[in-house]
Design a protein around this motif. Structure first.
Motif, mmCIF file in Angstrom:
data_model
loop_
_atom_site.group_PDB
_atom_site.id
_atom_site.type_symbol
_atom_site.label_atom_id
_atom_site.label_comp_id
_atom_site.label_asym_id
_atom_site.label_seq_id
_atom_site.Cartn_x
_atom_site.Cartn_y
_atom_site.Cartn_z
ATOM 1 N N ALA A 1 0.816 -1.211 0.000
ATOM 2 C CA ALA A 1 0.000 0.000 0.000
ATOM 3 C C ALA A 1 0.855 1.269 0.000
ATOM 4 C CB ALA A 1 -0.954 0.005 1.181
ATOM 5 N N GLY A 2 1.918 1.301 0.789
ATOM 6 C CA GLY A 2 2.761 2.500 0.868
ATOM 7 C C GLY A 2 3.409 2.840 -0.453
ATOM 8 N N GLY A 3 3.970 1.853 -1.114
ATOM 9 C CA GLY A 3 4.589 2.085 -2.416
ATOM 10 C C GLY A 3 3.578 2.464 -3.475
ATOM 11 N N ASN B 1 1.381 -6.992 -4.044
ATOM 12 C CA ASN B 1 0.721 -6.985 -2.727
ATOM 13 C C ASN B 1 -0.021 -5.676 -2.452
ATOM 14 O OD1 ASN B 1 1.522 -9.618 -1.825
ATOM 15 N ND2 ASN B 1 3.592 -8.791 -1.633
ATOM 16 N N ILE B 2 -0.769 -5.231 -3.427
ATOM 17 C CA ILE B 2 -1.476 -3.951 -3.328
ATOM 18 C C ILE B 2 -2.562 -3.997 -2.262
ATOM 19 C CG2 ILE B 2 -3.015 -2.370 -4.558
ATOM 20 C CD1 ILE B 2 -1.346 -2.974 -7.088
ATOM 21 N N GLY C 1 -11.469 -4.492 -2.687
ATOM 22 C CA GLY C 1 -10.553 -3.741 -3.539
ATOM 23 C C GLY C 1 -11.109 -3.567 -4.939
ATOM 24 N N ALA C 2 -11.748 -4.627 -5.452
ATOM 25 C CA ALA C 2 -12.378 -4.534 -6.772
ATOM 26 C C ALA C 2 -13.488 -3.488 -6.757
ATOM 27 C CB ALA C 2 -12.936 -5.883 -7.196
ATOM 28 N N GLY D 1 -4.029 -0.300 -0.848
ATOM 29 C CA GLY D 1 -3.364 0.136 -2.069
ATOM 30 C C GLY D 1 -4.352 0.404 -3.188
ATOM 31 N N ALA D 2 -5.414 -0.402 -3.255
ATOM 32 C CA ALA D 2 -6.455 -0.197 -4.265
ATOM 33 C C ALA D 2 -7.109 1.163 -4.093
ATOM 34 C CB ALA D 2 -7.501 -1.306 -4.179
#
Length: 155
Positions: free
Chosen positions: A16-18, A41-42, A74-75, A46-47
């Motif tokens: 998520a951070g990246g 690994n989102i 996330g979707a 991250g999404a």
């Protein structure tokens, strides 16, 4: 960087951070047509960060978010951003645990798919089981020419 059309950052374990940092840069890349963020690994957080950037990318034709454990939530977060991508031909979301809980969150993709008349490939394999009703909704929403790869095979 604002003229970039292709970006692959696959297999970087961004998490998520990246992804938040990548999303900030993507907001300036409105000419992007191909984005490959597979195996990063989102996940859900991250999404959420990625959705804001994707919403500005109306020229996108290929998006690969496979192997990121997005889950149905996330979707659902990404679905709103994907709805503005009417040039999308390849949407690859396989191996993201989208079928968790029967896949109800995946139903959020239906309006986005209806807004993608050029879609040729929708990859959902390796995402767990979807109910028959959800599969029917997704199949009806996808462009007639689209090949859909379900967890149990191609249609």
């Amino acid at each position: 960087m604002d003229k970039m059309t292709y970006l692959s950052l696959s297999h970087n374990d961004l998490k998520a951070g990246g992804v938040r940092e990548v999303a900030a840069a993507l907001r300036r890349m409105d000419k992007m047509t191909h984005l490959d963020l597979r195996h990063n690994n989102i996940e859900f957080d991250g999404a959420r960060a990625l959705a804001t950037a994707l919403g500005r990318m109306d020229k996108m034709t290929h998006l690969d978010l496979s192997h990121n454990d997005l889950g149905a939530g996330g979707a659902g977060i990404l679905a709103g951003a994907l709805g503005g991508m009417d040039k999308m031909t390849h949407l690859i979301l396989n191996n993201n645990s989208l079928g968790r809980g029967g896949g109800e969150g995946v139903e959020a993709l239906v309006p986005a798919l209806q807004a993608m008349p050029a879609l040729l490939l929708l990859e959902l394999s390796g995402s767990g089981a979807f109910s028959a009703a959800i599969k029917a909704s997704i199949a009806a929403a996808a462009a007639p020419a689209a090949k859909i790869f379900w967890p149990e095979g191609k249609t």
